[in-house]
Scaffold this active site. Structure first.
Site, PDB file in Angstrom:
ATOM      1  N   ASN A  85     -44.715 -23.755 121.942  1.00 14.30           N
ATOM      2  CA  ASN A  85     -43.958 -23.637 121.969  1.00 14.30           C
ATOM      3  C   ASN A  85     -43.102 -22.843 121.364  1.00 14.30           C
ATOM      4  O   ASN A  85     -44.045 -21.490 120.913  1.00 14.30           O
ATOM      5  CB  ASN A  85     -43.468 -25.199 120.504  1.00 14.30           C
ATOM      6  N   HIS A  98     -49.374 -19.121 120.050  1.00 10.41           N
ATOM      7  CA  HIS A  98     -50.115 -20.022 119.697  1.00 10.41           C
ATOM      8  C   HIS A  98     -50.429 -21.070 121.181  1.00 10.41           C
ATOM      9  O   HIS A  98     -48.623 -21.380 121.159  1.00 10.41           O
ATOM     10  CB  HIS A  98     -50.580 -20.634 118.770  1.00 10.41           C
TER      11      HIS A  98
END
Ligand code: DGP
Length: 112
Positions: A85, A98
């Protein structure tokens, strides 16, 4: 980044449930798992998103970590998903790059 939770996890200032680590990256279980395997792969260097000038060495290391994780979790053959995201519209909650690695069940067409 003094106030970044993932920097603290990467440097072991805060410990987590690690499943893989090398000099550039680490991988640890998500606090709120959405699947039987839900691991986060992060670079130790702080980048906010994928478009923050990520060094190619870190991208290679993250890809290698995904391979190690899906093999050790036993989902390399059954299937897995890698999601990142970036920014508000994607709902990014932690502003340290991440990759979510998800597997262990049939994943839907939604995020997970
Ligand atoms: P995202 O929306 O892509 O920024 O997702 C952030 C994820 O990070 C979310 O699934 C929950 C997880 N998370 C947040 N804080 C922590 C933490 O302190 N430890 C662990 N293991 N996971 C965390």
């Amino acid at each position: 980044m003094d106030d970044c939770i993932f920097c603290k996890i990467a440097s072991h200032v805060i410990e987590s449930d690690y499943v893989y680590e090398d000099d550039r990256v680490c991988a640890f279980r998500d606090l709120s798992p959405l699947a039987p395997t839900h691991v986060l792969v992060i670079p130790k260097h702080h980048y906010e998103t994928m478009v923050d000038g990520v060094a190619s060495e870190d991208l290679v290391a993250m890809t290698h970590a995904v391979e190690e994780v899906v093999k050790s979790e036993g989902i390399a053959e059954t299937g897995f998903r890698v999601v990142t995201n970036g920014g508000a519209d994607a709902g990014q909650a932690v502003h340290h790059l991440h990759w979510h690695v998800l597997g262990g069940r049939r994943l839907t067409d939604d995020f997970a």
